[in-house]
Every structure is written in structure tokens, then in C-alpha cells.
Design a protein around this motif. Structure first.
Motif, PDB file in Angstrom:
ATOM      1  N   HIS A 136     -13.488  -2.871  15.377  1.00 28.66           N
ATOM      2  CA  HIS A 136     -12.675  -1.714  15.174  1.00 28.66           C
ATOM      3  C   HIS A 136     -13.338  -0.604  15.690  1.00 28.66           C
ATOM      4  O   HIS A 136     -14.463  -0.746  16.405  1.00 28.66           O
ATOM      5  N   ALA A 137     -12.403   0.542  16.147  1.00 33.87           N
ATOM      6  CA  ALA A 137     -12.936   1.614  16.802  1.00 33.87           C
ATOM      7  C   ALA A 137     -14.080   2.428  16.190  1.00 33.87           C
ATOM      8  O   ALA A 137     -14.000   2.087  14.887  1.00 33.87           O
ATOM      9  N   GLN A 138     -14.984   2.961  17.020  1.00 37.38           N
ATOM     10  CA  GLN A 138     -15.960   3.491  16.388  1.00 37.38           C
ATOM     11  C   GLN A 138     -16.255   4.946  16.941  1.00 37.38           C
ATOM     12  O   GLN A 138     -15.854   5.100  18.285  1.00 37.38           O
ATOM     13  N   LEU A 139     -16.822   5.797  16.377  1.00 35.29           N
ATOM     14  CA  LEU A 139     -17.029   7.043  16.682  1.00 35.29           C
ATOM     15  C   LEU A 139     -18.239   7.067  17.534  1.00 35.29           C
ATOM     16  O   LEU A 139     -19.196   6.637  17.184  1.00 35.29           O
ATOM     17  N   LEU A 140     -18.078   7.562  19.099  1.00 34.36           N
ATOM     18  CA  LEU A 140     -19.207   7.323  19.859  1.00 34.36           C
ATOM     19  C   LEU A 140     -20.044   8.853  19.893  1.00 34.36           C
ATOM     20  O   LEU A 140     -21.244   8.848  20.029  1.00 34.36           O
ATOM     21  N   ALA A 141     -19.218   9.908  19.756  1.00 38.35           N
ATOM     22  CA  ALA A 141     -19.883  10.940  19.970  1.00 38.35           C
ATOM     23  C   ALA A 141     -19.064  12.249  19.449  1.00 38.35           C
ATOM     24  O   ALA A 141     -17.882  12.002  19.061  1.00 38.35           O
ATOM     25  N   SER A 142     -19.681  13.470  19.247  1.00 35.31           N
ATOM     26  CA  SER A 142     -18.604  14.487  18.706  1.00 35.31           C
ATOM     27  C   SER A 142     -19.212  15.867  19.471  1.00 35.31           C
ATOM     28  O   SER A 142     -20.517  15.764  19.811  1.00 35.31           O
ATOM     29  N   SER A 143     -18.616  16.745  19.400  1.00 32.43           N
ATOM     30  CA  SER A 143     -19.160  18.072  19.918  1.00 32.43           C
ATOM     31  C   SER A 143     -18.399  19.100  19.261  1.00 32.43           C
ATOM     32  O   SER A 143     -17.196  19.202  18.919  1.00 32.43           O
ATOM     33  N   PRO A 144     -19.223  19.942  18.622  1.00 36.69           N
ATOM     34  CA  PRO A 144     -20.741  19.570  18.384  1.00 36.69           C
ATOM     35  C   PRO A 144     -21.291  18.534  17.794  1.00 36.69           C
ATOM     36  O   PRO A 144     -20.472  17.904  17.021  1.00 36.69           O
ATOM     37  N   ALA A 145     -22.632  18.045  18.204  1.00 35.17           N
ATOM     38  CA  ALA A 145     -22.909  16.866  17.851  1.00 35.17           C
ATOM     39  C   ALA A 145     -23.514  17.049  16.469  1.00 35.17           C
ATOM     40  O   ALA A 145     -23.770  18.127  15.803  1.00 35.17           O
ATOM     41  N   ALA A 146     -23.591  15.846  15.743  1.00 39.09           N
ATOM     42  CA  ALA A 146     -24.075  15.867  14.250  1.00 39.09           C
ATOM     43  C   ALA A 146     -25.484  16.496  14.287  1.00 39.09           C
ATOM     44  O   ALA A 146     -26.318  16.174  15.088  1.00 39.09           O
ATOM     45  N   ASP A 147     -25.795  17.309  13.536  1.00 38.57           N
ATOM     46  CA  ASP A 147     -27.196  17.936  13.000  1.00 38.57           C
ATOM     47  C   ASP A 147     -27.583  18.615  14.319  1.00 38.57           C
ATOM     48  O   ASP A 147     -28.699  19.053  14.563  1.00 38.57           O
ATOM     49  N   SER A 148     -26.670  19.248  15.035  1.00 38.35           N
ATOM     50  CA  SER A 148     -27.011  19.869  16.178  1.00 38.35           C
ATOM     51  C   SER A 148     -26.862  21.485  15.809  1.00 38.35           C
ATOM     52  O   SER A 148     -26.392  21.852  14.733  1.00 38.35           O
ATOM     53  N   VAL A 149     -27.653  22.438  16.421  1.00 39.99           N
ATOM     54  CA  VAL A 149     -27.494  23.839  16.324  1.00 39.99           C
ATOM     55  C   VAL A 149     -26.806  24.405  17.554  1.00 39.99           C
ATOM     56  O   VAL A 149     -26.994  24.334  18.721  1.00 39.99           O
ATOM     57  N   THR A 150     -25.711  25.310  17.233  1.00 45.27           N
ATOM     58  CA  THR A 150     -25.009  25.848  18.325  1.00 45.27           C
ATOM     59  C   THR A 150     -25.400  27.455  18.403  1.00 45.27           C
ATOM     60  O   THR A 150     -25.396  28.220  17.464  1.00 45.27           O
ATOM     61  N   ALA A 151     -25.474  27.760  19.542  1.00 46.00           N
ATOM     62  CA  ALA A 151     -25.962  29.487  19.820  1.00 46.00           C
ATOM     63  C   ALA A 151     -24.521  30.225  19.808  1.00 46.00           C
ATOM     64  O   ALA A 151     -24.860  31.222  19.497  1.00 46.00           O
ATOM     65  N   GLU A 152     -23.415  29.565  20.216  1.00 43.23           N
ATOM     66  CA  GLU A 152     -22.171  30.249  20.055  1.00 43.23           C
ATOM     67  C   GLU A 152     -21.242  29.403  19.099  1.00 43.23           C
ATOM     68  O   GLU A 152     -21.225  28.352  19.204  1.00 43.23           O
ATOM     69  N   SER A 153     -20.487  30.035  18.596  1.00 45.50           N
ATOM     70  CA  SER A 153     -19.335  29.589  17.913  1.00 45.50           C
ATOM     71  C   SER A 153     -18.263  28.617  18.526  1.00 45.50           C
ATOM     72  O   SER A 153     -18.037  29.064  19.612  1.00 45.50           O
ATOM     73  N   PRO A 154     -18.244  27.382  18.205  1.00 45.52           N
ATOM     74  CA  PRO A 154     -17.312  26.418  18.906  1.00 45.52           C
ATOM     75  C   PRO A 154     -15.683  26.980  18.582  1.00 45.52           C
ATOM     76  O   PRO A 154     -15.688  27.443  17.401  1.00 45.52           O
TER      77      PRO A 154
END
Length: 187
Positions: free
Chosen positions: A35-53
Motif C-alpha cells: 500500500h501507499a506509504q508516506l515518503l516525506a513531509s515538509s516541514p519534516a518530522a522533528d524538524s525546527v523551522t526558522a520561519e513559520s510555514p
């Protein structure tokens, strides 16, 4: 002159065809593809963003059904920060966001793959944008609510259709065999 009675060997081709059909149904089915699987996300899991997405993007390895996709983006107090429904095109799902607060942000998603398999997951990221508003403190009595449930999808592993079809085929062969062996009434 005697009336002509059809011979029993005429039923042999019919029974042979019926038996081959039954055996083809009972033969092992090809393995289902994953079945389909999640490959990636943006923002990535457990990441820290400097600017609000301004959006969360989920990338899957195959298409998902747009009408059955939900994405919730929640602050620590359970406040939702989504802006409208998510959009899904092929293997990409995008959820637009309102102004996110500073701190931990939780993403909870559900989707239905093109093959009908339900998918779900969750992850967090941290919004470190210094211009973002401060989140209210977490409400301990109110856990973050997941998005509305996608409809249950029928998985081929849940229902052995080939077993039911095989059983019906065997029953049909047995019924035909009984009818062929029954003495005719016209003799």
C-alpha cells in the motif's frame, strides 16, 4: 424405432470446462502490492523551522484519494491552525495553514490510498519563528483531536474473495456431477 437418448459423454467437455474454471479460482492469487506509504513531509518530522510555514506538504509513494484525506495541524493546546481543506494531487497532499504560533506543532493526517487502503500518521515539528505569536499553555484535560475518520476501506487481505469464489465453483461442479449421474426419467 427407439427415441434417441443423448449420450453422457456429451457432458464431459462441459464438466471439464467447469472444473478448469474452479481450479483457476483456487489457484494462488498473485501477491498484493504494498500500500501507499508516506515518503516525506515538509516541514519534516522533528524538524525546527526558522520561519513559520504557510503549508504542510505530505509526499506519498503513490496517489491518494482526494475526498478521503484529512490533515489537522494543532498547537500544544489543541487549537487547529489549518486554512481550508487539504488538496491532493497524485501522491502530494498539501494543507494550507493559518499563522502558526511559536513552539511545538503537531500534524495528524489520514488518507485513503488509490487501492483503498487506509493510511494514517502523526508527527511534530517546532516553529522557531521569533515573530510568531506565543502559544497558550497546553490544556491537560483536552488531548489533541485527530481529524475526522476516513471511511473504512476494504482491504483484499481482510476478505478472502478467492476462497468464496472457489467454494462456489466446487459447489457448482458437485451440483452438475449429481445432475449428470441422475438417471433420466424418459427411459
Amino acid at each position: 424405432m427407439k427415441p434417441r437418448v443423448p449420450s453422457r459423454p456429451a457432458a464431459v467437455p462441459f464438466l471439464t470446462a467447469l472444473l478448469l474454471a474452479a481450479l483457476s479460482v483456487l489457484a494462488p492469487a498473485p501477491r498484493a502490492q504494498a500500500h501507499a506509504q508516506l515518503l516525506a513531509s515538509s516541514p519534516a518530522a522533528d524538524s525546527v523551522t526558522a520561519e513559520s510555514p504557510t503549508a504542510v506538504t505530505l509526499s506519498f509513494d503513490s496517489p491518494v484519494q482526494p475526498g478521503y484525506t484529512t490533515v489537522a495541524v494543532l498547537g500544544t493546546d489543541g487549537t487547529p491552525y489549518t486554512d481550508g481543506p487539504p488538496t491532493a494531487l497524485n501522491g502530494q497532499v498539501q494543507q494550507k495553514l493559518g499563522r502558526l504560533p511559536k513552539g511545538a506543532i503537531q500534524v495528524v493526517w489520514r488518507a485513503v490510498a488509490a487501492d483503498g487502503a487506509p493510511l494514517q500518521g502523526r508527527f511534530t515539528f517546532t516553529n522557531a519563528d521569533d515573530t510568531a505569536p506565543v502559544q497558550p499553555p497546553p490544556r491537560p484535560s483536552t488531548p489533541a483531536a485527530p481529524p475526522a475518520a476516513a471511511p473504512a476501506a476494504q482491504d483484499s487481505a481482510d476478505w478472502p474473495w478467492w476462497a468464496a469464489a472457489g467454494g462456489l465453483s466446487v459447489a457448482a461442479v458437485a451440483a452438475v456431477a449429481v445432475l449428470v449421474r441422475r438417471p433420466s426419467r424418459g427411459r
